[in-house]
Design an enzyme around this catalytic site. Structure first.
Site, PDB file in Angstrom:
ATOM      1  N   GLU A   1      32.517  38.336 -15.232  1.00  0.00           N
ATOM      2  CA  GLU A   1      32.389  37.232 -16.204  1.00  0.00           C
ATOM      3  C   GLU A   1      33.603  37.189 -17.128  1.00  0.00           C
ATOM      4  O   GLU A   1      34.083  36.121 -17.486  1.00  0.00           O
ATOM      5  CB  GLU A   1      31.092  37.366 -17.011  1.00  0.00           C
ATOM      6  CG  GLU A   1      29.807  37.483 -16.188  1.00  0.00           C
ATOM      7  CD  GLU A   1      29.661  36.451 -15.074  1.00  0.00           C
ATOM      8  OE1 GLU A   1      30.241  35.354 -15.194  1.00  0.00           O
ATOM      9  OE2 GLU A   1      28.981  36.746 -14.076  1.00  0.00           O
TER      10      GLU A   1
ATOM     11  N   TYR B   1      32.608  33.540  -2.997  1.00  0.00           N
ATOM     12  CA  TYR B   1      32.935  34.752  -3.751  1.00  0.00           C
ATOM     13  C   TYR B   1      33.719  35.739  -2.889  1.00  0.00           C
ATOM     14  O   TYR B   1      34.837  36.122  -3.198  1.00  0.00           O
ATOM     15  CB  TYR B   1      31.645  35.453  -4.217  1.00  0.00           C
ATOM     16  CG  TYR B   1      30.831  34.683  -5.229  1.00  0.00           C
ATOM     17  CD1 TYR B   1      30.834  35.071  -6.564  1.00  0.00           C
ATOM     18  CD2 TYR B   1      30.045  33.598  -4.862  1.00  0.00           C
ATOM     19  CE1 TYR B   1      30.082  34.394  -7.514  1.00  0.00           C
ATOM     20  CE2 TYR B   1      29.283  32.916  -5.802  1.00  0.00           C
ATOM     21  CZ  TYR B   1      29.306  33.318  -7.119  1.00  0.00           C
ATOM     22  OH  TYR B   1      28.567  32.636  -8.037  1.00  0.00           O
TER      23      TYR B   1
HETATM   24 ZN   LIG Z   1      31.425  33.991 -11.145  1.00  0.00          ZN
END
Ligand SMILES: [Zn+2]
Length: 595
Positions: A277, A365
């Site tokens: 994050e 991702y």
């Molecule tokens: Zn992310």
């Protein structure tokens, strides 16, 4: 909400996204924009001479919501909209006191990504449009409002809440332009603990000490990230620990990351989510995917960056382990998407479902991160780091496309006529527009993992008993890998043997326990099964509960159990988690002819 507009087309109405909002009135007016100095806040402006205007809420379409058309006279540059959110506003989760850690006060939080900001704010809800904002939030005492923005003194950030006053007011300003999905708000009983002058933790009073310990490396992570990706431009970086129903691992709301409490393992073993994050402060929040079809530009770059931060703080063996775990996740995901090659592609469309976050896969991702690793291995880390920093630097506060990234690779990494990438076997087009994992992917190697995998294999084949496993130097990630390597059909006798030696059913690490309960469900191991109702009713993080529901859905008898747990737990889940579980149960019911 009052929008101040930059008008490029004077003869067009304004079109805003809404979803499940009651629009009460719309007025337009004018604000004089100072030619120098900071922009004026419209919160207290009383010279806008607002006049009612015609507006129309279009037909409501599933997921997208209803378009709000507003007539704009040619000379106006301000639109004021009075509206109410509703019980169907999917971006808001209202929690009762019983759903919070302290069980004393209610809690509210927003989740805007991908297209849910429109359910709490009429706005142009696309990552291709950015804006700045001021906000004023009134909350009943003793609650506190925290926004993903700068808290304006004297209201915050750590002003004690005045318990004598029935209502507290908090003011915020986001002075850097952000897309709508990054407008974030949380309201609840929240306390603050500083980690460094610019970093701190918000959490409920009972969770705060544990959270502050778990996040102890945050300032070092910031410094490592700045060395890698350039200066941190957002001012403060705080994290906010949400109640356990939060559906995600984390949400990169600017200046204040929102986090699941399931990361608080007590040994910093699950902080890669925090590194992730934080890395979004560069990739995602500074350089933003222009459409959700290019989601990998947010998530692939961030997953790569996350592991570089982990490597800088915890060393290469741990980073290598996390890379290898990521590779395992990717291979499993590609396997499950075998019949859908279009969803295995990084760029342009395949990962974009109508509801972007509902159909999300690990491909953007992990395949995205693997692509960057392949580039790094080819051109060398030093060259790659210059490229990565430059990408961020040149596209700060912009929305970017895969084509732009492809061009940047072509310009800065290819090496002209000598074509370094070709020499390494890297076909950028294949990485971005083809399914599967290209041959040029670096191999995932980790000595630690190989040793764990061997033990896992020897145990499940019966060669080594639980007593004979050598686990003295294992950390939480080692255990997680060990369990992930177990065949799904390991059998309840083997699980009982492991449990007797290592007490998995008494685990407190939520990720390890999650995998253990999945295995328990798959193998009808009853001491593990007994913990499932409690786990599924207290935790709402989709990644952790989804595999257990899937496992239970594999037999008609367990499906009944799953359905009765969901009947209790479902109301406490965020709609993202609830929709996913509902669809798993529905599909199983169809399979068993129960629908
Ligand atoms: Zn992310």
């Amino acid at each position: 909400v009052i929008w101040q507009l930059e008008r490029t087309m004077r003869d067009q109405p304004l079109l805003l996204d809404t979803s499940n909002l009651d629009i009460l009135s719309v007025r337009t007016g004018n604000v004089r924009i100072p030619s120098d100095g900071p922009p004026r806040s419209l919160l207290d402006a009383n010279d806008l001479s607002l006049m009612p205007t015609r507006f129309e809420l279009g037909k409501d379409v599933p997921v997208l919501g209803a378009p709000l058309w507003i007539d704009l006279p040619a000379h106006v540059n301000v639109v004021e909209i009075y509206y109410r959110t509703t019980a169907q506003s999917a971006g808001l989760q209202w929690l009762s006191p019983a759903q919070t850690d302290d069980r004393r006060s209610p809690f509210l939080y927003t989740q805007g990504q991908s297209i849910m900001a429109r359910s709490y704010l009429p706005c142009q809800d696309t990552p291709n449009v950015r804006f700045t904002y001021d906000a004023r939030i009134h909350v009943p005492a003793p609650l506190r409002a925290v926004m993903a923005a700068r808290a304006i003194e004297p209201s915050g950030p750590t002003r004690p809440v005045d318990a004598a006053s029935p209502v507290s007011t908090f003011n915020f300003a986001m002075e850097l332009p952000i897309p709508a999905y990054l407008v974030g708000l949380a309201v609840g009983e929240l306390d603050f603990a500083p980690i460094s002058p610019r970093v701190g933790i918000w959490a409920s009073p009972t969770v705060l000490p544990k959270a502050a310990m778990e996040m102890g490396d945050l300032e070092s992570m910031m410094q490592a990230a700045e060395r890698l990706f350039g200066p941190y431009l957002w001012g403060r970086y705080d994290v906010l620990i949400l109640p356990p129903s939060f559906p995600l691992g984390g949400m990169e709301n600017p200046m204040v990351t929102f986090l699941t409490p399931t990361l608080l393992a007590g040994d910093r073993s699950l902080v890669s989510v925090v590194a992730h994050e934080l890395a979004h402060s560069w990739s995602g929040n500074l350089t933003t995917n222009a459409t959700w079809s290019d989601f990998w530009l947010n998530e692939g770059l961030t997953t790569y960056a996350e592991r570089r931060i982990i490597e800088a703080i915890y060393g290469l063996p741990r980073a290598a382990m996390e890379r290898a775990l990521g590779r395992q996740t990717l291979e499993a995901e590609l396997h499950s998407l075998a019949g859908e090659p279009q969803r295995q592609i990084l760029a342009a469309g395949p990962n974009f479902a109508l509801d972007p976050l509902d159909e999300i896969s690990d491909v953007p991702y992990e395949k995205g991160a693997l692509f960057l690793e392949a580039l790094e291995h080819c051109v060398g880390r030093e060259n790659f780091d210059v490229f990565f920093k430059q990408w961020i630097n040149e596209h700060g506060f912009q929305s970017v496309t895969s084509r732009q990234f492809e061009n940047a690779v072509e310009t800065h990494l290819k090496g002209g006529e000598s074509d370094k990438l070709r020499a390494c076997g890297i076909d950028v087009g294949q990485w971005l527009h083809g399914p599967g994992i290209p041959e040029s992917a670096p191999k995932a190697t980790s000595l630690e993992l190989q040793k764990i995998d061997l033990q896992s294999k020897n145990f499940s084949s019966g060669q080594t008993p639980a007593e004979g496993l050598e686990t003295s130097d294992w950390n939480a990630l080692s255990w997680l890998r060990f369990l992930k390597q177990m065949p799904d059909a390991i059998g309840s006798t083997k699980l009982a043997e492991l449990d007797a030696k290592f007490n998995f059913s008494g685990q407190t690490n939520a990720e390890i326990l999650g995998r253990w309960l999945e295995l328990a469900a798959l193998n009808h191991y009853s001491p593990g099964m007994q913990r499932i109702p409690d786990f599924l009713t207290t935790i709402g993080r989709r990644k952790l509960v989804e595999p257990i529901y899937r496992a239970l859905a594999q037999s008609p008898a367990d499906l009944a159990t799953a359905r009765s747990i969901f009947a209790q737990a479902g109301a406490g889940y965020h709609s993202l988690t609830r929709n996913t579980i509902e669809s798993i149960l529905r599909q199983a019911e169809v399979k068993y002819g129960q629908r």
